[in-house]
Enzyme design. Structure first.
Site, mmCIF file in Angstrom:
data_model
loop_
_atom_site.group_PDB
_atom_site.id
_atom_site.type_symbol
_atom_site.label_atom_id
_atom_site.label_comp_id
_atom_site.label_asym_id
_atom_site.label_seq_id
_atom_site.Cartn_x
_atom_site.Cartn_y
_atom_site.Cartn_z
ATOM 1 N N CYS A 146 38.308 33.556 34.742
ATOM 2 C CA CYS A 146 39.748 33.850 34.861
ATOM 3 C C CYS A 146 40.443 32.634 35.488
ATOM 4 O O CYS A 146 41.533 32.224 35.069
ATOM 5 C CB CYS A 146 39.984 35.061 35.741
ATOM 6 S SG CYS A 146 39.103 36.542 35.238
ATOM 7 N N HIS A 185 43.949 30.404 35.039
ATOM 8 C CA HIS A 185 45.031 30.853 35.932
ATOM 9 C C HIS A 185 45.024 30.185 37.305
ATOM 10 O O HIS A 185 45.911 30.443 38.113
ATOM 11 C CB HIS A 185 44.997 32.374 36.045
ATOM 12 C CG HIS A 185 45.185 33.027 34.702
ATOM 13 N ND1 HIS A 185 46.384 33.008 34.033
ATOM 14 C CD2 HIS A 185 44.305 33.673 33.883
ATOM 15 C CE1 HIS A 185 46.245 33.632 32.869
ATOM 16 N NE2 HIS A 185 44.994 34.034 32.750
ATOM 17 N N CYS A 187 42.102 39.372 27.896
ATOM 18 C CA CYS A 187 41.593 38.037 28.265
ATOM 19 C C CYS A 187 40.082 37.980 28.049
ATOM 20 O O CYS A 187 39.572 37.009 27.503
ATOM 21 C CB CYS A 187 41.893 37.720 29.726
ATOM 22 S SG CYS A 187 43.546 37.097 30.012
#
Lengths: 114, 278
Positions: free
Chosen positions: B189, B193, B234
């Site tokens: 992730c 991000h 995602c």
């Protein structure tokens, strides 16, 4: 027996279209979301592929690709983490996202970028 | 004389250990914030709360044009929220202030059950107590709509998720999940991000980790998409089999991710463009 022959013929006919389908080109592998999808992160020079604003990875240009050379380019596509453990680029060969022949075609495409 | 002193020392050591344990999550948040501010100088955490729209003027204009997109979802959510149970109560009766100004405290650690409780779990717990049929966690038409409404009752309130000492393991699991590379594409992730925040993937601006928990659910194609729903999308793009919505893994991840947004104001139901066909 006749039924078996008909079945074999039908199976062969069904297999034909798949066998005849042309393999995706390097440019297609570069852009397809079910394949390399390299275009999600990299921009390529105008006319060499879809125009995007993607920039998670560096923009790719032919001169830099040829400076690296095909062997180094191939090694990066197979497993970029060997040279740069912090990279976010997927290991296309190590994780079998692309097979050997597909990696060769992507390298051909990169090597021929303007 | 020595024994009481030892006992007092032990008590002090115990309290210091507890404080150190509680301080760890804030150190994680500080690290992520420093990293993002170094990558995105000139932007504040309040800007991060806009998510991908912070980097995309076109998206901000579209959000304004589609300001009413959440209305049908909120109407349905309000209907579910106010519907009378067979015992005469309603979802609103299960929460303090009828559900107003509470969303910023979720997810929260439940000390007796020793697990992270999301807003969706709290809604289903209420239904269970009143012997009503539970809502499917991943159903945008029911659970999505009612959480959209409930979170809208906290718009403008600051996120204030607490991580008590007993919650360390859950928080840590969420943190590890966020930073672990997963799936065939080998992304974490954090790859997009934290490391890639503000850049573009597939032509879409990548939202920073801080701020991601402020604006969910997002309204896409007229449906409420929860934070866990977005995370599942995602995971699919990462080439990983997504954990089910409401799983312990995603609950802990939501806990970590929401804690990162502590202090930022909730602005639920942000409009987002429909997903392009693959």
């Amino acid at each position: 027996m006749r039924n078996l022959a008909a079945l074999v013929l039908a199976a062969a006919a069904a297999a034909l279209p798949a066998a005849a389908a042309p393999a995706p080109t390097g440019a297609e592998l570069f852009a397809r979301s079910d394949k390399g999808f390299c275009i999600a992160c990299h921009q390529v020079p105008k006319g060499a592929g879809p125009a995007t604003r993607s920039d998670l990875g560096p923009a790719l240009e032919g001169r830099r690709m040829r400076e690296l050379g095909r062997a180094a380019l191939r090694a990066i596509v197979v497993d970029p983490m060997r040279a740069n453990p912090g990279t976010v680029m997927p290991p296309y060969g190590r994780h079998r996202i692309l097979d050997d022949a597909e990696i060769d075609r992507v390298v051909d495409y990169l090597d021929a970028l303007p | 004389m020595r024994c009481p002193s030892l006992a007092r020392l032990a008590a002090i050591a115990c309290s210091l250990a507890a404080v150190a344990a509680i301080a760890a999550p804030s150190a994680d948040r500080d690290q992520v914030r420093e990293r993002l501010q170094a990558l995105l100088p000139g932007m504040s955490p309040a800007d991060f709360a806009l998510g991908s729209a912070a980097f995309d003027e076109g998206l901000r204009a579209q959000i304004e044009q589609n300001a009413g997109a959440a209305s049908p979802v909120l109407e349905e959510g309000a209907r579910i929220w106010k519907r009378k149970f067979r015992d005469g109560r309603s979802l609103a009766s299960c929460f303090p202030n009828g559900g107003r100004r509470i969303a910023g405290a979720y997810p929260q650690f439940h000390p007796r059950l020793k697990l992270v409780m999301t807003l969706e779990m709290a809604i289903n717990q209420c239904l269970k107590i009143h012997r009503e049929a539970l809502l499917e966690t991943a159903d945008p038409k029911t659970m999505g709509a009612v959480t959209a409404y409930l979170r809208s009752l906290s718009d403008g309130r600051r996120i204030a998720v607490r991580v008590p000492a007993g919650a360390q393991a859950s928080f840590e699991q969420g943190r590890r999940f966020y930073f672990s590379r997963l799936g065939q594409r080998n992304f974490a992730c954090a790859s997009c991000h934290v490391q890639g925040a503000g850049k573009r993937y597939a032509d879409a601006a990548l939202s920073p980790a801080i701020g991601q928990a402020t604006h969910w659910p997002v309204i896409r194609d007229g449906m409420a998409v929860s934070l866990q729903g977005q995370i599942r999308e995602c995971l699919e793009r990462m080439g990983a089999a997504p954990f089910p919505a409401g799983s312990e893994e995603l609950n802990n991840l939501e806990y970590f991710l929401t804690y990162l947004s502590n202090g930022l104001a909730i602005k639920a139901n942000a409009w987002r463009a429909p997903r392009a066909a693959p």
